[in-house]
Design an enzyme around this catalytic site. Sequence first.
Site, PDB file in Angstrom:
ATOM      1  N   HIS A   1      11.380  -1.442  -0.803  1.00 41.48           N
ATOM      2  CA  HIS A   1      10.503  -2.177   0.105  1.00 41.48           C
ATOM      3  C   HIS A   1      10.430  -3.609  -0.405  1.00 41.48           C
ATOM      4  CE1 HIS A   1       7.145  -3.260   2.606  1.00 41.48           C
ATOM      5  NE2 HIS A   1       7.176  -2.068   3.177  1.00 41.48           N
TER       6      HIS A   1
ATOM      7  N   ARG B   1       3.437  -9.379   6.819  1.00 44.88           N
ATOM      8  CA  ARG B   1       4.406 -10.295   7.433  1.00 44.88           C
ATOM      9  C   ARG B   1       4.331 -10.224   8.951  1.00 44.88           C
ATOM     10  NH1 ARG B   1       9.534  -8.245   5.589  1.00 44.88           N
ATOM     11  NH2 ARG B   1       8.303  -6.567   4.707  1.00 44.88           N
TER      12      ARG B   1
END
Lengths: 246, 550
Positions: free
Chosen positions: B321, B341
């Site tokens: 990740h 994000r």
Amino acid sequence: MARKDKKEEKLKMKMVRIYIMGKEYKVPEGLTIMKAMEYAGYRYIRGAGCRAGFCGACATVYRKEGEYKLNADLACQTTVEDGMYLVQLPFTPANKATYDVNKIKADDKTLVNFYPEIARCVSCNTCTKACPQELEVMDYIQSALRGDMKKTAELSFDCIQCGLCAMRCPAEIAHYHVAQLARRLYGKYLMPKAEHLEKRVNEIKRKRFDEEIGKMMKRNIEELRKMYNARDIEPEEEEEPKREGD
Amino acid sequence: MYPKEMQKSIKKVEATREERLKKLPERMNEKERDEVLKKWHPDYKPEAKRKIKIGASKGSIVPHEVADLIEAYPLFEPDEIDLSQIDYDTDILIIGGGGAGTTAALFAYYSGIKPEDILIATKLRHGDANTMMAQGGIQAADKENDSPVIHYLDVIGGGHYANKPELVAQLVMNAPEIIKWHEELGVMYDKKEDGEMITIHGGGTSRKRMHSAKDYTGMEIMRVIRDEARNVGIKVLEFSPAIELIKDDEDKVAGAVLYNLETEQYYVVRAKTTILATGGFGRLHIQGFPTTNHYGATFDGAVIAYRAGAKLRDMDSVQYHPTGVAYPEQIVGLLVTEKVRGLGGQPVNADGEQFVHPLEPRDVEAASFIRECYGRNKGVVTPTGMRGVWLDSPLIEMIHGEGTIEKRLGAMFRMFKRFDIDMRYEPILVFPTLHYQNGGVEINENAQVLSKNGVIKGLFAAGEVEGGVHGKNRLMGNSLLDTQVFGKIAGINAGKYAKKAKKSKKLNLKHVESYINELEKAKIKEERKAPLLLPDYREKNVLSRAIDIL
Ligand SMILES: Cc1cc2nc3c(=O)[nH]c(=O)nc-3n(C[C@H](O)[C@H](O)[C@H](O)COP(=O)(O)OP(=O)(O)OC[C@H]3O[C@@H](n4cnc5c(N)ncnc54)[C@H](O)[C@@H]3O)c2cc1C
Ligand code: SF4
Ligand code: SF4
Ligand code: FES
């Protein structure tokens, strides 16, 4: 490459003293209680689960030198401090009511019937002070007593079931079990059902998609790739995140 | 609170914030993506992997850390165990008490097996599992504009077409019914006033089909199914990991040897059928990476199944990740959800410059972070020597308004606040972290485990331990779904199987003996033992002075 650069690792570490069940160990400052105990030589069997603040396996109580206050927190999410006397409470003996969720009702007496001890709450707020998730624990017990399922469910939603509230409660309430029942009743009986979900489940039962899925399973990679690259993507609405991920 | 050196860099990040708000870097073209992946993504390093020397998947390429456990000796000599004394006699043994195991137990019960004839043996507490930690959500095609067929295409495209079609079909066709089951159990999914599920996109989805329960989705599902398992009276043995499978005269799997971590004694479990649900491998720290996974994610189930003849697949690809925590040290490696994000947080280097679009595919994003830190030397160095890049979270509230972070990223906000970092006003430092086991033990559409010669009788598998569902790359929201769908299928089929099967008469560990022979023949030295059970994080100083006398 993700390892620490060796040179920098050698930087002098400042040490603090902690007392694990009364016994002194020197550990570098800035570690979590969990990592400090490992540094001191403990290998966890109990007392460590997610190591990230989601499971409640690492409930810990501590008192700082010269202070009267007994603190409660998660070992994986709390930094050691000099002069900390600590012990972990990896298990909480607490009774859970058993029930068939399909056969009970979500009325204002259900919670107090299954957990009559909530009526003994003396509103001392100790549970709230103990909660590492900073939940309004006393308030959700009070709303459970009033039979307010929604409020109990919402106030307790972030509960990680660590048991610290139950360990401190003078009325011997198992808060997190009460809250679990409230959330299930609320989710099952009081939140409105998703109609589109029911509809889709029925369509699948009537085999509406079987043929198409069967075709997809037979397609070769080239066909799939073409379809994949040409697939239309549902647009984002404003006000919504672009993507969400885990 | 950030140390002084890091604060200097934050000043630079603040200085460029207004400008950056107006413009994002271009997305990479295919060639640029390939370049950064080949040079910087950990999966593209041939020297980090090797061919397995023995067993059903001999010759397949896997990370060294995985090969080390495959090419390792059992924890005990087979003749040390007295199989004639049975400690637990059960219809169904379920190994692993996470999402997949618990759901398997419930569906075995629904299909008519008595709760006292089902036994869950698990390594930590019931529910101390990766399932508890899932934040983002779970996929299911249950909206009008969506269908299992569209979901199918997303899964198989995302998996680079390496998935097994029959497993993908099971995953997507069973998804809506799983969500319905959860609704009936009382899982509090995020819904609109009229009951409509609030669903959003995830990386690689073409429809908004991510269902969530705030950013505690896995925890909400896990605690509800665990509560249900307790209500119906399923037996659970905690702190009792399986250390080997047991077979019988007909070469069927007939139970397991468990190890009581606290008393250090072994137990023999005889079972008509066994379900493997031990989850993933994050705690192997592939290539030294930190991990998002729980303490018990050590690949045990795959190791013992491999000795019993199971094939492995897609173990060459590992999911990293991009945004694991890089500071503070206390929580290094833990997950920063992609939502940060998604909501507008930008990756920025030590000089406050943008260097990659925030929403490139996971592998490309991760590789770019590594390049920034180790190729271009523009990472931020922490006091313990860890490197990372900034994720400029204060942008989120500039875009979506005050209060957004607390409301939509509650678990994240709480995690950083505990260490005196307020992500509303300060950026957070991130670096890629080991997240998910894409491959695993190969199963068929009935969740039966496969060997080279077909089905291994009496053995089922579900969840992160199995492979084939996600091909080379799992999309977010499909792994929680995997645990639920294949847990259900395994539970129902194990139930059917157990109703017909007879109790095994003679138990044996011959497969373990022949595995030892194979190890010896391949000249593998007896220096490693497996399964690992728990990682060891004790200080080297302590370990070097430890003596075993009690
Ligand atoms: C931080 C994080 C966030 C995630 N977010 C998402 C998300 O948003 N959406 C999504 O779909 N997926 C997500 N995932 C992935 C998903 O949570 C997991 O893949 C899934 O929950 C695995 O479930 P499982 O039941 O297979 O394994 P687990 O839930 O890990 O359960 C396995 C259990 O088996 C036990 N065990 C291990 N070895 C043994 C042994 N030898 N004997 C007995 N028991 C043993 C383990 O201790 C554990 O309790 C996330 C994962 C992590 C770590
Ligand atoms: S409410 Fe109780 S059990 Fe839940 S997190 Fe707070 S202290 Fe722990
Ligand atoms: S600690 Fe117990 S008695 Fe005190 S407020 Fe909480 S529930 Fe009530
Ligand atoms: S180990 Fe799970 S909350 Fe600390």
